[in-house]
Design a protein around this motif. Structure first.
Motif, mmCIF file in Angstrom:
data_model
loop_
_atom_site.group_PDB
_atom_site.id
_atom_site.type_symbol
_atom_site.label_atom_id
_atom_site.label_comp_id
_atom_site.label_asym_id
_atom_site.label_seq_id
_atom_site.Cartn_x
_atom_site.Cartn_y
_atom_site.Cartn_z
ATOM 1 N N GLU A 24 0.596 3.806 -4.122
ATOM 2 C CA GLU A 24 -0.540 4.638 -4.501
ATOM 3 C C GLU A 24 -0.320 5.255 -5.875
ATOM 4 O OE1 GLU A 24 0.966 4.767 -1.513
ATOM 5 O OE2 GLU A 24 -0.632 3.643 -0.498
ATOM 6 N N GLU A 25 0.865 5.836 -6.060
ATOM 7 C CA GLU A 25 1.136 6.503 -7.337
ATOM 8 C C GLU A 25 1.075 5.532 -8.501
ATOM 9 O OE1 GLU A 25 4.122 9.873 -5.483
ATOM 10 O OE2 GLU A 25 4.875 7.928 -6.147
ATOM 11 N N ILE A 26 1.677 4.383 -8.292
ATOM 12 C CA ILE A 26 1.760 3.448 -9.417
ATOM 13 C C ILE A 26 0.403 2.835 -9.733
ATOM 14 C CG2 ILE A 26 2.685 1.190 -10.073
ATOM 15 C CD1 ILE A 26 5.345 2.143 -9.312
ATOM 16 N N LEU A 27 -0.337 2.479 -8.704
ATOM 17 C CA LEU A 27 -1.620 1.836 -8.963
ATOM 18 C C LEU A 27 -2.650 2.817 -9.522
ATOM 19 C CD1 LEU A 27 -2.070 -0.582 -5.944
ATOM 20 C CD2 LEU A 27 -1.465 -1.122 -8.305
ATOM 21 N N SER A 28 -2.647 4.045 -8.967
ATOM 22 C CA SER A 28 -3.697 4.978 -9.396
ATOM 23 C C SER A 28 -3.311 5.693 -10.684
ATOM 24 C CB SER A 28 -3.983 5.989 -8.286
ATOM 25 O OG SER A 28 -2.801 6.702 -8.008
ATOM 26 N N ASP A 29 -2.006 5.855 -10.913
ATOM 27 C CA ASP A 29 -1.613 6.625 -12.084
ATOM 28 C C ASP A 29 -0.355 6.037 -12.720
ATOM 29 O OD1 ASP A 29 -1.315 8.609 -13.969
ATOM 30 O OD2 ASP A 29 -0.313 9.979 -12.569
ATOM 31 N N PRO A 30 -0.446 4.828 -13.302
ATOM 32 C CA PRO A 30 0.743 4.224 -13.919
ATOM 33 C C PRO A 30 1.200 5.043 -15.114
ATOM 34 C CG PRO A 30 -1.214 2.964 -14.479
ATOM 35 C CD PRO A 30 -1.647 3.993 -13.477
ATOM 36 N N LYS A 31 2.510 5.255 -15.229
ATOM 37 C CA LYS A 31 3.025 6.070 -16.329
ATOM 38 C C LYS A 31 3.571 5.221 -17.464
ATOM 39 C CE LYS A 31 2.280 10.170 -14.624
ATOM 40 N NZ LYS A 31 1.100 10.898 -15.145
ATOM 41 N N HIS A 32 4.285 4.155 -17.109
ATOM 42 C CA HIS A 32 4.921 3.337 -18.156
ATOM 43 C C HIS A 32 3.854 2.481 -18.854
ATOM 44 C CE1 HIS A 32 7.614 0.546 -20.185
ATOM 45 N NE2 HIS A 32 8.609 1.396 -19.920
ATOM 46 N N PRO A 33 3.902 2.399 -20.184
ATOM 47 C CA PRO A 33 2.890 1.605 -20.894
ATOM 48 C C PRO A 33 2.841 0.162 -20.400
ATOM 49 C CG PRO A 33 4.272 2.811 -22.442
ATOM 50 C CD PRO A 33 4.852 3.052 -21.098
ATOM 51 N N ILE A 88 12.350 11.293 -13.452
ATOM 52 C CA ILE A 88 11.389 11.393 -12.352
ATOM 53 C C ILE A 88 10.141 12.074 -12.898
ATOM 54 C CG2 ILE A 88 10.962 12.269 -10.028
ATOM 55 C CD1 ILE A 88 13.333 10.558 -9.918
ATOM 56 N N VAL A 89 9.040 11.359 -12.876
ATOM 57 C CA VAL A 89 7.787 11.933 -13.342
ATOM 58 C C VAL A 89 6.742 11.687 -12.267
ATOM 59 C CG1 VAL A 89 5.992 11.859 -15.107
ATOM 60 C CG2 VAL A 89 8.381 11.495 -15.745
ATOM 61 N N ALA A 90 6.116 12.724 -11.842
ATOM 62 C CA ALA A 90 5.037 12.645 -10.849
ATOM 63 C C ALA A 90 5.447 11.778 -9.660
ATOM 64 C CB ALA A 90 3.761 12.103 -11.494
ATOM 65 N N GLY A 91 6.636 12.011 -9.136
ATOM 66 C CA GLY A 91 7.063 11.372 -7.895
ATOM 67 C C GLY A 91 7.578 9.961 -8.023
ATOM 68 N N ARG A 92 7.696 9.429 -9.237
ATOM 69 C CA ARG A 92 8.260 8.084 -9.361
ATOM 70 C C ARG A 92 9.254 8.074 -10.515
ATOM 71 N NH1 ARG A 92 3.509 6.586 -12.037
ATOM 72 N NH2 ARG A 92 2.639 8.190 -10.727
ATOM 73 N N ARG A 93 10.135 7.025 -10.516
ATOM 74 C CA ARG A 93 11.102 6.899 -11.594
ATOM 75 C C ARG A 93 10.480 6.083 -12.708
ATOM 76 N NH1 ARG A 93 15.578 4.365 -8.197
ATOM 77 N NH2 ARG A 93 15.471 2.934 -9.956
ATOM 78 N N VAL A 94 10.693 6.532 -13.927
ATOM 79 C CA VAL A 94 10.126 5.789 -15.039
ATOM 80 C C VAL A 94 11.040 5.910 -16.246
ATOM 81 C CG1 VAL A 94 8.670 7.750 -15.674
ATOM 82 C CG2 VAL A 94 8.029 5.468 -16.463
ATOM 83 N N SER A 95 11.134 4.821 -17.029
ATOM 84 C CA SER A 95 11.969 4.825 -18.220
ATOM 85 C C SER A 95 11.075 4.711 -19.440
ATOM 86 C CB SER A 95 12.942 3.640 -18.199
ATOM 87 O OG SER A 95 13.908 3.829 -17.228
#
Lengths: 283, 317, 317
Positions: free
Chosen positions: B240-249, B306-313
């Motif tokens: 849900e987090e990744i599909l609705s609000d992807p952080k990594h470009p 950790i940003v908005a509940g997920r790991r991102v680089s």
């Protein structure tokens, strides 16, 4: 070839291939320079003395002498000449004949193709050595005769390989478009298709040189190959064979060792060429 | 406790051209019953990750670092025979191309029974056969008993993949690794197989690692998603987090590539450029050459946060 | 299937006819056997008389026609030298030749295939390299030279094995008596070495190709033990093309018995053909070649049947 630099660097990544090439070139050099480096001319009876017969290897005769008193080392150098000559010439001949037949057969098809391939089938249903043996036995000894005999049994392999490649290439786009552009069949055949046939043919030819040399040696061993007056390595081995039982091993063992090393060097090259140029097929 | 925990896994290939860091320090974990999707372009290291867990990295490749904890054991420390006992029983796999996964000259029945008896030698032959037929029925292969005597060439691609899935599930695996299991199939068959796998994983209560280049497929069945790029995980979180609000470009780019599900006529935006060669990775962030946001900061590889509940680089989040 | 067999038979018939014609012609052109058979001081009357008894007084076509007439009665003519039916002369010596060829073939298959597999599994390691080096030497050493070296070592130097003859024969073979076996060792090894080397090379390259296939990796992923993966799935697939080549090689082996029999004075067809060619004994030469061609045809047929047996994909075609 445009990829030549990468081709050779790839080729020499294999140390054994490098070894094979050096060995082969060494033998070729020995064969070519035989008249200059041989201590005696084994064909010149005035240089040969019967009282020197069956001298064991030593300082005066490195590899000993045969029953005629002939220097085995000199005989090997000249024998190498004959063996290589027969191998290379018969391979070139059968390559050219096989190329032409294979190109025509594959490109034009039709009855020429059927006839040629039926002929090839019949011939391949018989062991090559048997055909060569019968031809030589009934025709008599001789260097040119054995070259013809080896060519008779060898052209088939080239013709088949070439025909197979031509059939494949014919369907390719570039050939189709060349034909559509109205390019003559001769130009398509020699300008477009021939270059693609070369790799497998070169690989095949390398292997077949080794085979031709062994075939010649075998026929000479059976007494139907090259005459005693112009001995090949096979003739030398055969001549020395009877003396073997009397303990004069050097007359036939040394020519044999040279023959085996020569074949190994060619096969090393052939193996590597196959790996580098033509990863599939060729056998 | 997690069923599988991968920590700092690094699998490198030592080729003539140089060292290829196919997988270069990745971490993820999987709970019992969880479905994890690993997405990325070809060459991103997804398959190598799968094969590393299976212990099937061929030379010139080798696991050079990290640990793979599975049910309390570190798989990287197992002996070949211990590993062999786990493969095909506790950890099973489904390959991409069903056409080539099955031995062409042996009946599928014998291949199924063989897989079963390898791990359960106490089973009688007849019993194993029945078990295999039962499994073929569960994966929806019609006239299963007769099919046992078929050779692979006698089955269609979709049927073969069902057989492969049956083979994977024979020994009740706790973890199933599926490497692009639907890519080689027709679109209609794809959907069927996807649905089948989802159901079976639920029925068997096993975990699934679903490897795919196709975010659309992954988003249909996965609970969590790991996005891989050039051998590393760039974003990892719940579906849900990744599909609705992807952080990594990069993830944003992947999602922008998806055709909209609601049917709105949104323009598809491909990501410009290609993934860098693993032999020649850029200094800093591997994605910077294709990234619209990249600046001088990106010359340093971004640390994981950790940003908005997920790991991102990414520096830019 | 029936059409296939009829087609084959017709083709075989044509080939045999062509062979008989060509050989007949070559032998006709080669010279006059009567000159060789009679003492040099024979009278002209004796020559004419002999020529008539041997049926050599007609034109080439008359002679060939009477050969065909005889052939239709199953008679291949009478040997000029032995005065017996040519076919009988050949058949009497055939067991000795087949014995050598069959034993050499068995030896090279039984040793060559396992060595080829080991070489493929250990490709690049010293074990694989050593085997391939051995096989390279094997295909490079002429058959007659191996025979000679063996005689030199085992007969001349150490006097361990007899260098000529067949030894004690029981029933139709030497392989059943100790003396016979002692006589068999060197000829069989001599004949086998080249084939052995070839089979190693063919097995190795075939296996290397098969071992990269997906179904091998999948077999490992199913947890099969390595020996089952390599032999049960790898070799089984690699064998299919191998069977054809091995079948064709058997013909080569029979041809090379000519060399082996010459070296070891083995009383088989190889020695017979050399003698008969030199004596211009046309009926024997023709009979020999027809028998060899027939053996070739039978082998090809067996190979084709074997092929459908081990490759299920061929069965429906």
């Amino acid at each position: 070839m445009k990829r030549s630099s990468s081709f050779w660097s790839l080729f020499f990544e294999s140390k054994t291939a490098l070894f094979g090439l050096i060995l082969f070139l060494l033998f070729v050099a020995m064969a070519i320079l035989a008249p200059l480096i041989a201590p005696q001319d084994p064909y010149d009876l005035s240089q040969i003395y019967l009282h020197n017969s069956f001298r064991p290897p030593g300082s005066s005769f490195w590899l000993g002498t045969d029953e005629m008193g002939r220097d085995v080392y000199s005989a090997i150098l000249y024998g190498l000449r004959t063996s290589l000559y027969v191998g290379v010439v018969s391979t070139l001949l059968s390559m050219v004949i096989g190329l032409v037949i294979g190109l025509i057969s594959g490109y034009y098809g039709g009855w020429v193709d059927r006839l040629m391939m039926r002929l090839a089938d019949i011939q391949l249903s018989f062991p090559a050595i048997l055909i060569a043996l019968i031809v030589m036995a009934l025709w008599g000894q001789g260097i040119n005769k054995i070259i013809v005999a080896i060519t008779i049994v060898s052209w088939v392999y080239y013709a088949r390989t070439v025909r197979g490649v031509v059939l494949q290439e014919k369907e390719r786009e570039y050939v189709q478009s060349a034909r559509a552009l109205g390019m003559g069949s001769g130009r398509v055949l020699f300008g477009e298709i021939l270059p693609n046939v070369l790799s497998p043919v070169i690989v095949l030819a390398t292997v077949r040189i080794a085979y031709a040399i062994v075939l010649e040696a075998t026929l000479s061993f059976l007494g139907v190959g090259v005459p005693i007056t112009e001995p090949s390595l096979g003739t030398l081995i055969s001549n020395g064979y009877q003396a073997l039982f009397s303990g004069y091993w050097w007359t036939s063992v040394f020519p044999g060792v040279v023959l085996v090393l020569l074949i190994i060097s060619i096969n090393l090259l052939g193996d590597r060429l196959r790996e580098v140029m033509n990863p599939t097929g060729g056998d | 406790m997690a069923l599988l925990e991968v920590e700092g896994l690094r699998t490198h290939f030592f080729t003539r051209e140089g060292e290829v860091k196919a997988v270069d320090g990745i971490d993820f974990a999987l709970k019992q019953g969880e479905i994890l999707g690993i997405v990325g372009e070809s060459g991103a290291g997804k398959s190598v990750t799968g094969f590393s867990i299976l212990g099937l990295i061929d030379t010139p490749g080798r696991i050079v670092g990290g640990r793979i904890h599975f049910e309390g054991k570190d798989l990287t420390q197992l002996s070949p025979s211990e590993y062999q006992q786990i493969r095909g029983s506790k950890i099973a796999t489904v390959f991409q191309d069903p056409q080539t996964s099955l031995d062409p000259v042996i009946t599928i029945g014998r291949q199924l029974v063989e897989t079963l008896l390898t791990h359960r030698p106490e089973m009688a032959g007849r019993q194993a056969e029945e078990h295999a037929i039962g499994m073929l029925k569960r994966v929806g292969l019609p006239s299963a008993a007769e099919r046992m005597h078929n050779y692979p060439y006698q089955l269609s691609g979709g049927m073969k993949q069902r057989v492969v899935i049956a083979m994977a599930l024979l020994n009740d695996p706790h973890l199933l690794i599926a490497d692009e299991p639907t890519t080689a199939l027709d679109a209609t068959i794809q959907a069927q197989i996807l649905y089948l796998m989802q159901q079976l994983v639920k029925d068997f209560n096993s975990s699934l690692i679903f490897i795919s280049h196709d975010l659309a497929v992954v988003s249909q069945i996965c609970d969590t998603i790991a996005v891989m790029y050039a051998g590393r995980i760039v974003e990892y979180g719940s579906r849900e987090e990744i599909l609705s609000d992807p952080k990594h470009p990069y993830t944003q780019g992947l999602i922008a590539c998806l055709p909209a599900l609601d049917g709105s006529k949104k323009r598809l935006k491909p990501i410009p450029g290609t993934m860098p060669s693993l032999l020649d990775l850029p200094q800093g962030c591997y994605f910077k050459d294709r990234c619209p946001l990249a600046d001088a900061q990106c010359d340093l590889y971004p640390p994981e946060r950790i940003v908005a509940g997920r790991r991102v680089s990414c520096h830019k989040v | 299937m029936l059409r296939f067999i009829l087609d084959r038979l017709f083709h075989t018939f044509l080939v045999l006819l062509a062979i008989s014609f060509i050989t007949f012609f070559i032998m006709y052109k080669a010279g006059d056997p009567v000159q060789l058979l009679l003492p040099p001081d024979a009278t002209q009357a004796q020559v004419v008389q002999m020529r008539h008894t041997l049926g050599l007084d007609g034109s080439f076509l008359t002679q060939y026609r009477s050969f065909l007439v005889q052939l239709s009665h199953g008679n291949l003519g009478t040997s000029f030298v032995y005065g017996e039916p040519a076919l009988k002369v050949v058949m009497e010596r055939l067991p000795a030749t087949l014995e050598l060829a069959v034993l050499a073939m068995l030896l090279s298959i039984l040793i060559g295939i396992p060595l080829g597999v080991i070489a493929a599994v250990n490709a690049g390691k010293w074990k694989g390299k050593a085997i391939m080096l051995f096989s390279l030497a094997g295909i490079s050493i002429p058959v007659f030279w191996i025979g000679m070296v063996l005689v030199l070592i085992f007969s001349v130097l150490f006097d361990l094995l007899p260098s000529s003859g067949r030894g004690e024969v029981y029933l139709f073979t030497s392989a059943l008596t100790w003396d016979g076996i002692r006589h068999l060792i060197m000829p069989v090894v001599t004949l086998a070495l080249f084939q052995l080397a070839r089979i190693i090379r063919l097995t190795q390259s075939g296996m290397r190709e098969v071992l990269t296939q997906d179904y091998i990796k999948f077999a490992r992923a199913r947890g099969l033990p390595e020996h089952k993966v390599v032999y049960g799935h790898g070799l089984r697939n690699a064998l299919i093309p191998l069977v054809t080549v091995i079948g064709l090689q058997f013909g080569q082996l029979i041809a090379f018995t000519i060399v082996t029999e010459t070296i070891f004075a083995w009383p088989g067809t190889g020695k017979l053909i050399i003698d008969s060619i030199q004596n211009l004994d046309r009926p024997v030469v023709v009979a020999y070649l027809l028998v060899i061609a027939l053996i070739f045809v039978v082998i090809n047929l067996i190979v084709d049947l074997l092929y459908t047996l081990i490759d299920p994909r061929m069965r429906l075609v």
